[in-house]
Design a protein around this motif. Sequence first.
Motif, mmCIF file in Angstrom:
data_model
loop_
_atom_site.group_PDB
_atom_site.id
_atom_site.type_symbol
_atom_site.label_atom_id
_atom_site.label_comp_id
_atom_site.label_asym_id
_atom_site.label_seq_id
_atom_site.Cartn_x
_atom_site.Cartn_y
_atom_site.Cartn_z
ATOM 1 N N PRO A 42 44.254 30.739 37.680
ATOM 2 C CA PRO A 42 44.275 32.143 38.116
ATOM 3 C C PRO A 42 42.853 32.734 38.142
ATOM 4 O O PRO A 42 41.986 32.288 37.393
ATOM 5 C CB PRO A 42 45.131 32.842 37.055
ATOM 6 C CG PRO A 42 45.306 31.891 35.941
ATOM 7 C CD PRO A 42 44.889 30.538 36.401
ATOM 8 N N ASN A 74 53.628 34.316 41.924
ATOM 9 C CA ASN A 74 52.564 35.341 41.940
ATOM 10 C C ASN A 74 51.312 34.838 42.654
ATOM 11 O O ASN A 74 50.193 35.085 42.212
ATOM 12 C CB ASN A 74 52.230 35.800 40.525
ATOM 13 C CG ASN A 74 53.360 36.555 39.887
ATOM 14 O OD1 ASN A 74 54.148 37.208 40.551
ATOM 15 N ND2 ASN A 74 53.465 36.464 38.572
ATOM 16 N N GLY A 75 51.498 34.090 43.738
ATOM 17 C CA GLY A 75 50.378 33.617 44.533
ATOM 18 C C GLY A 75 49.698 32.366 44.006
ATOM 19 O O GLY A 75 48.705 31.915 44.576
ATOM 20 N N LEU A 76 50.188 31.808 42.908
ATOM 21 C CA LEU A 76 49.607 30.580 42.351
ATOM 22 C C LEU A 76 50.541 29.402 42.575
ATOM 23 O O LEU A 76 51.761 29.535 42.457
ATOM 24 C CB LEU A 76 49.386 30.722 40.842
ATOM 25 C CG LEU A 76 48.402 31.779 40.377
ATOM 26 C CD1 LEU A 76 48.400 31.851 38.859
ATOM 27 C CD2 LEU A 76 47.015 31.481 40.893
ATOM 28 N N LYS A 77 49.965 28.239 42.871
ATOM 29 C CA LYS A 77 50.765 27.019 42.954
ATOM 30 C C LYS A 77 50.980 26.509 41.534
ATOM 31 O O LYS A 77 50.028 26.300 40.785
ATOM 32 C CB LYS A 77 50.042 25.952 43.765
ATOM 33 C CG LYS A 77 50.827 24.645 43.841
ATOM 34 C CD LYS A 77 50.013 23.535 44.467
ATOM 35 C CE LYS A 77 49.154 22.950 43.382
ATOM 36 N NZ LYS A 77 48.481 21.709 43.693
ATOM 37 N N SER A 87 48.279 22.621 38.510
ATOM 38 C CA SER A 87 48.543 24.023 38.850
ATOM 39 C C SER A 87 47.242 24.770 39.121
ATOM 40 O O SER A 87 46.180 24.402 38.617
ATOM 41 C CB SER A 87 49.311 24.721 37.719
ATOM 42 O OG SER A 87 50.607 24.221 37.634
ATOM 43 N N ASP A 88 47.348 25.828 39.933
ATOM 44 C CA ASP A 88 46.183 26.639 40.258
ATOM 45 C C ASP A 88 45.644 27.371 39.026
ATOM 46 O O ASP A 88 46.408 27.747 38.127
ATOM 47 C CB ASP A 88 46.522 27.681 41.323
ATOM 48 C CG ASP A 88 46.716 27.092 42.698
ATOM 49 O OD1 ASP A 88 46.303 25.936 42.924
ATOM 50 O OD2 ASP A 88 47.288 27.794 43.559
ATOM 51 N N GLU A 94 55.521 28.291 44.165
ATOM 52 C CA GLU A 94 54.562 29.389 44.144
ATOM 53 C C GLU A 94 55.105 30.511 43.263
ATOM 54 O O GLU A 94 56.276 30.879 43.352
ATOM 55 C CB GLU A 94 54.302 29.913 45.551
ATOM 56 C CG GLU A 94 53.182 30.926 45.567
ATOM 57 C CD GLU A 94 52.773 31.342 46.963
ATOM 58 O OE1 GLU A 94 52.555 32.548 47.153
ATOM 59 O OE2 GLU A 94 52.693 30.462 47.828
#
Length: 71
Positions: free
Chosen positions: A69, A12-15, A66-67, A10
């Motif tokens: 943003p 900054n809040g992203l996977k 990946s997430d 993780e």
Amino acid sequence: MQTIRYLSAEANGLKISYREAGPTDAPTVLLLHGFPTAGHMFRDLIPLLADSFHLVAPDLPGFGQSDLPPR
């Protein structure tokens, strides 16, 4: 032949997903891709280098596993 590990972290809040292979005490090579692709592009290169190097191939935010943003 080294095993490729599929992991995530993780940031900054992203996977952020990444592929990792090779001995962790070997020199590390960070395999960064360009637009628009993912760490998948290194699928043939990783097995060739994994006996000598610690390899990390991330999927940058918005790519691969990946997430994405928020806008």
